[in-house]
Design an enzyme around this catalytic site. Structure first.
Site, mmCIF file in Angstrom:
data_model
loop_
_atom_site.group_PDB
_atom_site.id
_atom_site.type_symbol
_atom_site.label_atom_id
_atom_site.label_comp_id
_atom_site.label_asym_id
_atom_site.label_seq_id
_atom_site.Cartn_x
_atom_site.Cartn_y
_atom_site.Cartn_z
ATOM 1 N N GLU A 125 -9.031 -0.857 -0.803
ATOM 2 C CA GLU A 125 -9.907 -0.592 0.342
ATOM 3 C C GLU A 125 -9.119 -0.581 1.653
ATOM 4 O OE1 GLU A 125 -12.913 0.530 0.861
ATOM 5 O OE2 GLU A 125 -12.815 0.799 -1.310
ATOM 6 N N SER A 211 10.992 3.462 -7.123
ATOM 7 C CA SER A 211 10.052 4.553 -7.418
ATOM 8 C C SER A 211 10.493 5.489 -8.542
ATOM 9 C CB SER A 211 9.786 5.377 -6.153
ATOM 10 O OG SER A 211 9.357 4.553 -5.111
ATOM 11 N N HIS A 340 -4.318 7.373 -10.041
ATOM 12 C CA HIS A 340 -2.887 7.064 -10.151
ATOM 13 C C HIS A 340 -2.448 6.205 -8.970
ATOM 14 C CE1 HIS A 340 1.451 7.460 -10.279
ATOM 15 N NE2 HIS A 340 1.420 8.033 -9.091
ATOM 16 N N SER A 341 -2.810 6.654 -7.778
ATOM 17 C CA SER A 341 -2.478 5.906 -6.571
ATOM 18 C C SER A 341 -3.493 6.299 -5.521
ATOM 19 C CB SER A 341 -1.068 6.261 -6.082
ATOM 20 O OG SER A 341 -1.079 7.553 -5.489
#
Lengths: 452, 392
Positions: A125, A211, A340-341
């Protein structure tokens, strides 16, 4: 003379290949016998060459001749079963597989799985409100994190991908540390250098996330090799997704770990999607577990939404990896309930019904709650109180993290090398002179004045 | 017999052939452009492509590091690795074919001396070798990885550039792989063609977090390699493969180090600064001699030694003195490391320059096979560069 010696060298190389194949055969046998009687360190054994035997002498394979032309079907390894301990209602199916964990341990599992879930909701959020730059939730995969983390020893090294926050939480990474990293504030152990969810902890033996996908896989193998040489009771676990398993680094890691005999657990979270790419566009074989035999590696497929199944499999793999110095591959079947993100909207490539099924009917958290309820360890009141308390705790930490200053800009230049180089010193001085001159254009007030 | 052996090797294993054909005994060749290996029968000159574009010039015997022994460059590497394995019980050496001694013979005898768990073969997979090495280093041990040829390092590019180079930075110094050293044979060899000749240092020079080192001789190779191994940052150590056998010096048998990121003025001069690294340093030394003899020009020759992070101070100090700079490397000129040196010197020494900075480098082509004598920045091209600068 040179020719002779080189020929003998080549001969040695061929012999080495011969051993690798013998070793693979030995592995197969060892699985049948469930022990390692046949397993011989390839570097210690020389297979005598005997040209009188009427069987194939090729150094790269060990088998019999046949006189029928037949291709091996790709489904020779197919339908690998999914090991589970609990059914979807949290009932133990086979009592012999019940890990018999104490109430305290199981409650801890549950607390960690739900706290992770709560932290995910709040940070997700907060990204949506523009307060942090990025986030990745762990929804639906909590069972794989907690079940595997609990089966390890604290000094086992963890090489993660990026969706294993629960493993770190189980090991004791504080909510403050999670939040500091996501906010890249002055308390971030990573000094504010990486995007959110790139956690790391030296104290908790959790190697900092990067990453690029699958790069951690051959690295985990190297770490396991170094640990093997220390000859102590220690193992390495390496997490990755079924998408990352398509990278060349995954192949490299699997092959190296088997040939170099490393005490390592490959833990694949097969959650159905690599961003939007479904598994049927990711591979053609029977998932990731099917690849194990090809590498001469023991493998198992487990129900990743059954925290006890994950725990049992990881525990046994860890025990044997250390005892026998060999890698294990665990494919935990699960489902990525979240996007996913925060940069992704999964409604573009999968149905809401599908997501709802996993969220409502086959969720690792609800399965464990059923189990706890059936034992009388957890009530509706407990649930309400815990939800409220955990939410409040996360919110408090969240607010603290948000107020904290960002790290000193000096940390932009440190840790590139162990030492400061003349070029970097010069560039740092140049930046500071520039920022002094153009102060009003840089957000200096947001940054810490002290470097820690 | 020697010719027959070579032919056999070529047929048997291309990579092996490189190591044996590159045998150039230490000898002064004189000024001719193309030279035949002494092992070549003069009657079959047209068959023999063996050209040496340089003359290896040994340094004075070092006295400060204890007893010395005659070694070629691959033996000095072996000696450095031997010292490391003996003093550091965590150290491991691995790569393709290293167990039997390596295709260039750099690890000969080490497996027998230190054990199969310390000197071992890996599967044929460069990204695996570097990734594995990073992991060994992250776990606290010393990792010495061999990539069989610098030309084959690219599958490991991601592991080097995105992983090794950034490990310390991205973890806030919680984790690092500073005990990783990657060795790779490098540079032209007379017949290596596209994929056994490359000098890829510039690719890695664009990558903060790693160090890149190239030695010019056996003594330098040992001291610099031991520095790379001891250094707390991941290092790439490129070994000029043409020097493995061609370069022979008296090398200290004990461990010693030569500091990284320090260039060396190998010859002092007053009119032109010549910068190179690896094999090209020997070309430059010969060019300096030619410039003195034919033009009466005094050249200062600098061996950069460490490409990243490089020694700006020594280079600029020299250019301030001479006012002219020529940089030479075998890699293609566009985007090569000479470009970086050139632009830094232009910024730092603009008012001292008497002529435009000259780059004499490889052409912007792949490394060509039969055209190597035309491709390489040989002494005549460098000599012409000096002439132009003097007459500017």
């Amino acid at each position: 003379m040179a020719a002779v010696s080189t020929f003998s060298n080549m001969n040695k190389m061929y012999r080495a290949c011969f051993h690798a194949s013998r070793q693979a055969a030995a592995l197969k046998a060892s699985r049948l016998l469930n022990n390692r009687t046949f397993r011989v360190n390839s570097t210690h054994r020389q297979q005598p060459f005997d040209s009188t035997l009427e069987k194939p002498q090729f150094p790269g394979a060990s088998a019999e001749f046949v006189d029928q032309l037949e291709f091996i079907e790709p489904n020779v390894i197919a339908g690998i079963p999914v090991y589970r301990v609990m059914d979807r209602q949290g009932n133990i199916i086979n009592p012999s597989q019940d890990p018999q964990l104490s109430k305290e341990t199981v409650l801890n599992f549950y607390h960690k799985m739900t706290l992770l879930n709560t932290m995910d909701r709040i940070l997700y959020e907060s990204q949506r409100q523009g307060r942090i730059s990025f986030y990745m939730t762990n929804y639906g995969e909590e069972g794989t994190h907690i079940g595997s983390a609990a089966a390890l020893e604290p000094n086992d090294m963890v090489f993660g991908q990026y969706r294993e926050a629960g493993v770190l939480m189980y090991r004791g990474f504080s909510l403050d540390s999670f939040m500091a990293q996501c906010y890249a504030n002055a308390d971030d152990l990573g000094k504010g250098r990486q995007m959110p969810v790139h956690y790391g902890s030296r104290d908790l033996n959790f190697v900092t996330i990067s990453s690029p996908l699958a790069t951690q896989i051959p690295q985990a193998v190297g770490a396991a090799y170094a640990i093997k040489r220390e000859n102590i009771n220690r193992a390495v676990i390496c997490y990755f997704g079924e998408g990352a398993a398509s990278e060349g680094d995954a192949h490299a890691g699997f092959n190296f770990s088997a040939t170099l005999e490393c005490p390592l657990i490959f833990f694949c979270r097969n959650n159905g999607y690599a961003i939007s790419t479904p598994t049927n566009e990711q591979y053609r074989g029977d998932g990731i577990a099917a690849r194990g035999p090809g590498y001469g590696m023991l493998s198992i497929r487990v129900d990743g939404n059954d925290v006890f199944a994950v725990y049992n499999a990881t525990k046994e793999a860890r025990r044997r990896a250390v005892a026998e110095n060999q890698p294990f591959l665990i494919e935990a079947m699960t489902y990525r309930i979240g996007h996913h993100s925060t940069s992704d909207d999964s409604s573009a490539y999968r149905s809401v019904d599908e997501v709802n099924y996993w969220d409502k009917q086959d969720h690792p958290i609800s399965r464990l709650r059923h189990y706890m309820a059936s034992r009388g360890w957890w009530s509706e009141d407990d649930e309400r109180a815990w939800r409220k308390q955990s939410r409040q705790t996360v919110m408090e930490v969240f607010e603290r993290a948000e107020k904290r200053l960002k790290p000193n800009p000096e940390l932009l230049f440190t840790d590139v090398y162990e030492e400061m180089t003349p070029a970097l010193t010069k560039q740092r001085e140049s930046l500071f002179r520039h920022v002094q001159q153009y102060k009003e254009h840089y957000p200096l007030d947001l940054y810490d004045k002290d470097s820690h | 017999m020697a010719a027959a052996a070579r032919l056999f090797l070529r047929g048997a294993h291309t990579k092996l052939s490189i190591s044996s054909v590159s045998t150039v005994p230490q000898r002064h060749f004189g000024p001719a452009l193309l030279k035949l290996s002494p092992s070549c029968d003069p009657h079959t000159q047209t068959q023999c492509r063996h050209a040496a574009h340089f003359t290896f010039q040994p340094d004075l015997v070092p006295t400060q590091y204890g007893p010395t022994q005659k070694m070629n460059l691959f033996q000095s590497i072996t000696s450095a690795l031997d010292n490391t394995l003996s003093s550091d019980p965590t150290a491991v050496i691995f790569g393709e074919d290293v167990a039997f001694g390596g295709v260039f013979r750099c690890t000969v005898g080490l497996r027998d001396k230190y054990g199969k768990d310390r000197v071992f073969n890996t599967p044929l997979c460069e990204q695996g070798i570097v990734g594995f090495g990073i992991g060994v280093a992250v776990a606290g041990a010393t990792a010495i990885a061999e990539i069989q040829f610098a030309d084959y390092i690219y599958p490991a590019f991601d592991q080097i550039v995105n992983e090794a180079a950034k490990y310390r930075y991205r973890s806030g110094n919680l984790f690092d792989c500073g005990t990783l050293t990657i060795r790779a044979p490098w540079g032209c060899v007379g017949h290596g063609s596209l994929y056994h000749s490359q000098s890829p240092e510039a690719f890695f020079a664009h990558c903060p977090g790693i160090k890149v080192v190239v030695p010019r001789s056996p003594v330098q190779a040992k001291g610099l390699l031991l520095s790379c191994i001891a250094d707390k940052n991941p290092c790439i150590f490129f070994e000029p493969k043409i020097l493995y056998r061609a370069a022979v010096e008296q090398v200290p048998t004990e461990a010693f180090t030569i500091p990284l990121s320090q260039a060396e003025v190998v010859e002092e001069g007053s009119d032109v600064t010549l910068i190179a690294w690896g094999t090209q340093v020997h070309v430059m030394k010969e060019v300096a001699q030619m410039a003195q003899e034919k033009l009466g020009v005094s050249c200062e020759v600098i061996d950069l030694r460490t490409i990243l992070p490089w020694d700006v101070e020594t280079v600029c100090k020299s250019v301030v003195k001479t006012g002219r700079l020529l940089i030479s490397h075998e890699a293609p000129i566009t985007g090569g490391f000479a470009a970086e040196i050139s632009s830094t010197v232009q910024e730092e020494c603009f008012l001292n320059l008497e002529a435009p900075i000259s780059r004499v480098c490889g052409y912007d082509t792949p490394f060509p096979h039969i055209f190597e004598p035309f491709y390489i920045p040989d002494k005549w091209k460098c000599f012409e560069g000096i002439k132009k600068m003097i007459n500017y």
